[in-house]
Design a protein around this motif. Structure first.
Motif, mmCIF file in Angstrom:
data_model
loop_
_atom_site.group_PDB
_atom_site.id
_atom_site.type_symbol
_atom_site.label_atom_id
_atom_site.label_comp_id
_atom_site.label_asym_id
_atom_site.label_seq_id
_atom_site.Cartn_x
_atom_site.Cartn_y
_atom_site.Cartn_z
ATOM 1 N N LEU A 385 -4.424 5.198 -113.384
ATOM 2 C CA LEU A 385 -4.900 5.176 -114.750
ATOM 3 C C LEU A 385 -3.958 5.085 -115.760
ATOM 4 O O LEU A 385 -4.147 4.841 -117.110
ATOM 5 N N PHE A 386 -2.840 5.506 -115.440
ATOM 6 C CA PHE A 386 -1.641 5.912 -116.387
ATOM 7 C C PHE A 386 -0.260 5.174 -116.106
ATOM 8 O O PHE A 386 0.128 5.439 -114.744
ATOM 9 N N ASN A 387 0.310 4.584 -116.835
ATOM 10 C CA ASN A 387 1.663 3.996 -116.440
ATOM 11 C C ASN A 387 2.457 4.893 -117.017
ATOM 12 O O ASN A 387 3.636 5.416 -116.234
ATOM 13 N N LEU A 388 2.277 5.566 -118.455
ATOM 14 C CA LEU A 388 3.026 6.829 -118.733
ATOM 15 C C LEU A 388 2.572 8.078 -118.225
ATOM 16 O O LEU A 388 1.587 8.358 -118.025
ATOM 17 N N LYS A 389 3.885 8.735 -117.651
ATOM 18 C CA LYS A 389 3.405 9.868 -117.031
ATOM 19 C C LYS A 389 4.781 10.961 -117.297
ATOM 20 O O LYS A 389 5.881 10.503 -117.491
ATOM 21 N N PRO A 390 4.442 12.161 -117.479
ATOM 22 C CA PRO A 390 5.228 13.193 -117.783
ATOM 23 C C PRO A 390 6.341 13.418 -116.845
ATOM 24 O O PRO A 390 5.916 13.531 -115.624
ATOM 25 N N ARG A 391 7.634 13.657 -116.983
ATOM 26 C CA ARG A 391 8.560 14.139 -116.158
ATOM 27 C C ARG A 391 8.300 15.619 -116.013
ATOM 28 O O ARG A 391 8.783 16.175 -114.814
ATOM 29 N N ALA A 392 8.451 16.238 -116.752
ATOM 30 C CA ALA A 392 8.122 17.973 -116.925
ATOM 31 C C ALA A 392 7.009 18.210 -116.134
ATOM 32 O O ALA A 392 5.822 17.915 -116.098
ATOM 33 N N PRO A 393 7.187 19.345 -115.177
ATOM 34 C CA PRO A 393 6.154 19.985 -114.530
ATOM 35 C C PRO A 393 5.088 20.700 -115.298
ATOM 36 O O PRO A 393 5.542 21.092 -116.506
ATOM 37 N N VAL A 394 4.144 21.090 -114.581
ATOM 38 C CA VAL A 394 3.130 21.763 -115.530
ATOM 39 C C VAL A 394 2.581 22.918 -114.315
ATOM 40 O O VAL A 394 2.533 22.698 -113.241
ATOM 41 N N ILE A 456 4.563 13.864 -122.686
ATOM 42 C CA ILE A 456 4.906 12.415 -122.560
ATOM 43 C C ILE A 456 5.561 12.251 -124.215
ATOM 44 O O ILE A 456 6.649 11.620 -124.208
ATOM 45 N N GLN A 457 5.126 12.750 -125.025
ATOM 46 C CA GLN A 457 5.404 12.741 -126.403
ATOM 47 C C GLN A 457 6.801 13.320 -126.484
ATOM 48 O O GLN A 457 7.755 12.649 -127.172
ATOM 49 N N GLN A 458 7.130 14.319 -126.134
ATOM 50 C CA GLN A 458 8.349 15.082 -126.095
ATOM 51 C C GLN A 458 9.413 14.235 -125.389
ATOM 52 O O GLN A 458 10.591 14.260 -125.931
ATOM 53 N N GLU A 459 9.228 13.780 -124.309
ATOM 54 C CA GLU A 459 9.970 13.034 -123.731
ATOM 55 C C GLU A 459 10.289 11.321 -124.141
ATOM 56 O O GLU A 459 11.123 10.838 -123.600
#
Length: 612
Positions: A385-394, A456-459
């Motif tokens: 559902l997403f092409n953009l995904k965060p690199r940072a873990p949660v 994502i915004q931060q990255e």
């Protein structure tokens, strides 16, 4: 769950056109917000003068707020190290400095109105303008936000910042921690002066809110200095620090203990005395309308948090309609579970009772582990559902003891340098736990909700740093609207197939957000009591949160309805050219923007796709 029933559930959840029209018409246009270029042919080269000014202005803005500089790690080297040693002032002089800078920023933005800005710059200018306008418009009403509120008051926010946000990676960070700790008493005294000034104008909280704050202050003062959380957290975090000798560590702990004993505890004792002094003057009326000028303060809060011109009455009515729609859907599924007697809330409690932890021992570690598995499962489900995904873990963690009694679940962003993951904080007060809503809460706060959005915004590298780090942003309607949208997305995508209790939990979460529209406007404009809101299904902690944070509860549903409206518009106009992952990329890739700017982005994206 049978596919036909799932399709019926999803169909019942789609946004009625009448609601969309109401919200679209009320979205506040950003002054001088130019529409980004609709095609590559119309694009212009970046205007360097704007970028140079905007980057410098943003840096100066962050320098005004050292705590923001630390949480975003906005600078590097000696400058970052210097800011990491300071706590942001809370004085009238500081507030004036912020206002003066905001006005100067708006004046300079006016000067760029006719400049040849490219698409990204136009969005940046609109976001900056919206943020600065709100800083100025909110200032006359700042004292309506009680400085010692139980939710985010200085008495808890400073402690949380020192123990959770200030980095403790090495010996230099320890020295910076001690420098900041030495300022906590001063900041508390500045907050106390503000609280006394507000009280002199009759701006005091309801009694039950005051008593929450009193409990927190009393709780903070209960242990001796050596056992205070400001000391014990330092002790714990330095235990394995490689560049700190045992002697230096013991010296740091001893110094922290002295600061807490000689400066921090006395400041909290002065606040304790102030709270006791104003206690007899408090009453039980909950809404902001009890205060002089409260109606204007609430209208400003609504515009700030929803980024629309919707009135309290309009929001109240939208809430009532949404409540009726969601309750009708829930009734079908509750009956299928054999629960047909009583109201929705009563039957949901009966359902939740079936899933309470059983057996001996503390269930909290297992609940946190379950939340973590839900987040990992959501990451797998989100892949298509997403092409953009965060690199940072949660990560999922329990809310610290000081704030847990009055805390709501929330998310904090990862440290840009990778030293801290994104964190989904869960209050687990007990003795009962909200088990069937766990999945929807995990989707909202973590994946694909706030963690996807904010990390994502931060990255992002395609937008200016001041946007990727949310120095200037689009406010709560965008951020909370997105998180609630992802709860809806999980239902639409069949994530609850075979899990009707979980689906009911998701619907119950959305019902909760719809009821917020009714309760928040009811409390602050219709004379609702605290108990009325609780009886309406809000819960004690949530109700008291709305009382001290007027208007914010409306951001979730209003923002979600706007995102859904824009998605439906894109689907209708693009047909086969529409892509859900591409729509998500658009919303997430731009970062946090006001709702009117988001509308412009979607309109231009539609135009681009039609021409492609």
């Amino acid at each position: 769950m049978p596919a036909s029933r799932l399709r019926a559930a999803v169909a019942a959840l789609f946004l009625p056109a009448a609601f969309a029209t109401t919200i679209a018409a009320a979205v506040v246009p950003s002054a001088h917000a130019a529409t980004p270029a609709p095609s590559a042919k119309a694009a212009v080269a970046p205007y360097k003068a704007f970028d140079q000014w905007a980057d410098k202005f943003a840096e100066d803005w962050v320098r005004l707020n050292p705590q923001l500089a630390t949480s975003t790690q906005y600078f590097s080297g000696a400058e970052q190290a210097r800011l990491d040693r300071e706590l942001t002032p809370l004085s009238p002089a500081y507030r004036k400095k912020v206002q003066d800078m905001a006005r100067a920023g708006l004046k300079r933005l006016d000067g760029f109105a006719a400049s040849p800005l490219d698409a990204t710059q136009k969005i940046s200018a609109a976001v900056m303008r919206w943020s600065l306008q709100n800083v100025i418009a909110n200032e006359p009403f700042e004292d309506y936000n009680w400085v010692f509120s139980q939710f985010s008051g200085v008495q808890v926010s400073l402690v949380n910042y020192m123990t959770n946000t200030h980095p403790l990676r090495n010996a230099q960070d320890v020295d910076s921690y001690l420098a900041r700790l030495d300022q906590v008493g001063t900041r508390m005294d500045e907050a106390l002066a503000r609280g006394k000034g507000a009280a002199a104008k009759g701006l005091i909280p309801p009694r039950f809110i005051l008593e929450r704050a009193q409990f927190q202050v009393d709780h903070f003062l209960k242990p001796a200095a050596a056992e205070n959380v400001l000391v014990t957290s330092l002790t714990e975090k330095t235990a394995t620090m490689k560049d700190l000798t045992p002697q230096a560590r013991q010296a740091a702990i001893a110094r922290a203990t002295r600061i807490v004993e000689q400066k921090v505890r006395p400041a909290y004792t002065r606040v304790q005395a102030h709270l006791a002094e104003i206690h007899p003057k408090t009453g039980d009326v909950a809404g902001i309308s009890r205060l002089p000028g409260g109606d204007k303060a609430y209208a400003r809060a609504l515009e700030n948090f929803t980024s629309t011109k919707l009135t309290a009455e309009q929001i109240h009515n939208i809430g009532l309609r949404e409540v009726a729609r969601i309750e009708a859907e829930m009734d079908k599924h509750l009956r299928a579970q054999g629960l047909s007697e009583g109201g929705i809330e009563e039957r949901m409690k009966q359902l939740d009772a079936r899933f309470q932890p059983k057996g001996e021992g503390d269930p909290r570690p297992a609940i946190i582990a379950s939340y973590n598995e839900m987040v990992r499962d959501a990451e797998r489900r989100s892949a298509s559902l997403f092409n953009l995904k965060p690199r940072a873990p949660v990560d999922v963690r329990r809310v610290p003891p000081l704030t847990e009694p009055s805390a709501a679940a929330h998310y904090t962003m990862p440290a840009p340098d990778g030293s801290r993951p994104g964190i989904f904080w869960v209050p687990l007060r007990g003795p009962t736990f909200d088990m069937i809503r766990m999945r929807s809460l995990a989707y909202h706060e973590a994946v694909p909700g706030h963690h996807f959005q904010l990390a994502i915004q931060q990255e992002q590298t395609g937008i200016p740093k001041f946007r990727s780090q949310r120095i200037f942003s689009g406010g709560s309607a965008h951020s909370e609207g997105w998180a609630l949208y992802t709860e809806r997305l999980a239902v639409e995508q069949g994530w609850y197939e075979g899990d009707v209790p979980g689906l009911l939990g998701a619907l119950g979460s959305e019902l909760f957000r719809a009821r917020r529209l009714v309760a928040d406007t009811g409390i602050h404009t219709k004379g609702w009591t605290r108990q009325q809101a609780i009886d309406y299904g809000m819960g004690v902690q949530e109700t008291e949160r709305y009382i001290v944070w007027p208007g914010q509860a409306n951001a979730y549903m209003i923002g979600m309805l706007r995102i859904l409206e824009l998605r439906q518009k894109a689907q209708a106009e693009l047909g086969d050219k529409y892509s859900l992952p591409a729509f998500h990329d658009l919303v997430l890739g731009a970062g946090s923007v006001p709702l009117d700017v988001l509308g412009e982005l979607v309109d231009n994206w539609i135009a681009q796709q039609k021409k492609a």
